[in-house]
Design a protein around this motif. Sequence first.
Motif: not given
Length: 516
Positions: A188-196
């Motif tokens: 839902e929040q694309p920033a989590f993909a970057l964090a992973w």
Amino acid sequence: MLKSGIVVSSMTLISRVLGLVRDVVVANFMGAGAAADVFFFANKIPNFLRRLFAEGAFAQAFVPVLTEVKSHQNEAELKDFVAKVSGTLGAIVFVTAIAGVVLSPVLAALFGAGWFIDYLNDKPDGANFELASAMLKITFPYIFFISLTGFAGAVLNTLNKFAVAAFTPVLLNISIIACAWLLAERFEQPAFALAWGVFIGGLVQLLFQLPFLFRAGLLVKPKWGWRDPNVTKVRTLMIPALFGVSVSQINLLLDTFIASFLMTGSISWLYYSDRLLEFPLGLFGIAIATVILPALSRNHVGKDDQGFKSNLDWAFKIICLLGIPAATALVLLAYPLLMVIFQRGEFSVDDAQMASYSLIAYGSGLLSFMLVKILAPAFYSRQDTKTPVKYGIITMATNMLFNLIFAVPFGYVGLAIATAMSGTLNAVLLYQRLHRQGVYKISGETLSFILKVVLASIAMGASIYMFNVSFVWESADLMARIYMLTALVGLGLSVFAVSLIVVGIRPRHLKIQKAA
């Protein structure tokens, strides 16, 4: 060293280019909004610790001791030392990573105080605090992976295998880019993909270096060695070096803390401008620093004072040759660079304009940041950590004062100005101390060389300004911007190269000269 420097710089170039591609992807997905601010915040804290454990204080303390052990002890003792350092460092950073995950709300409240206050008062920006806390749980384990990666890289650099460690960051950028494209729509929040992507990138970097350690015969089983004499020496050197070598990172973290109180976008504008600053800093400054530390350590162990001065003088000249024109071009082309590289998707023209102001401020301190990278190793190679830490504390305190002075009238740009000024102070203090100790003094020949570089840079800057002043970047399409920026860079490089020849600089001046 010039050959090694070119190798490191070439590998770093690949990494920095992919780093820019990564940032373009981030800018396209999130621009400079609240989500981008939170991701950069969550990534900055483990990156700050990476500089302390992996690339900064640890490397500066470990390489001189490793060089000494390698020179004076047998292979079995060398392997035992490597095993104990890896085991001790690994245990410490593992505990640090676990603590960071557990205490992520505390860290988010501490370093994102502005968001935390909004959270307590039920203001909209309070959601940033919750998002930052959740994202830190994913990014913080990166410190464990990258610290051991930095350890492996330091071992390989001491063996003059510079390319492996210099190439390794490429894998982090690939991981973040891949996760952004493949996983962003799943959250839902694309920033989590970057964090992973950060988490996976840390693991991949560590795994990549292990086979090279094995081939070097130094992939050994880690041991706990807190009280081992050589480990104690590394620890003793490292503790004060935490401040001395990483003062610029501490200053950037303070900038993030203050920026959390400023207008939305401040953290992102500082991040994007810092990323462009890091390009020449990594390509030139860190590359030269990487090869100079083992060389200076060998000079010190071999009691070769003449070689020490010659190597340091060579590094000083090369940094000025690369840093002065780089800083000039970065300041003059700040806005065009940001528009061409980042201005698309969620990253607007206004974002490029705002980020260009902080990039100009950062660019004014580029040469100082690069000089610190080679002056600090002159102390650490001689196992002197007290002097840099003293100046580091002075510089950090001065940066805080400058932040208070400039943040109110200039906002986030004032933070960049303060960072540049404190970096210059750090470089001046380090050089003055080396001069007073009789370790290094800029020779007349080197001063003449620097003056010629300044004249060539002025000619380059004038040519760029004259051809750029009439071009309207906002109304041009992307291809026109790319063509114009390419032409300006090509013009600048050509004028600079010709000017160097005119003022009398020749290839022989780039060789290491024997100290007088």
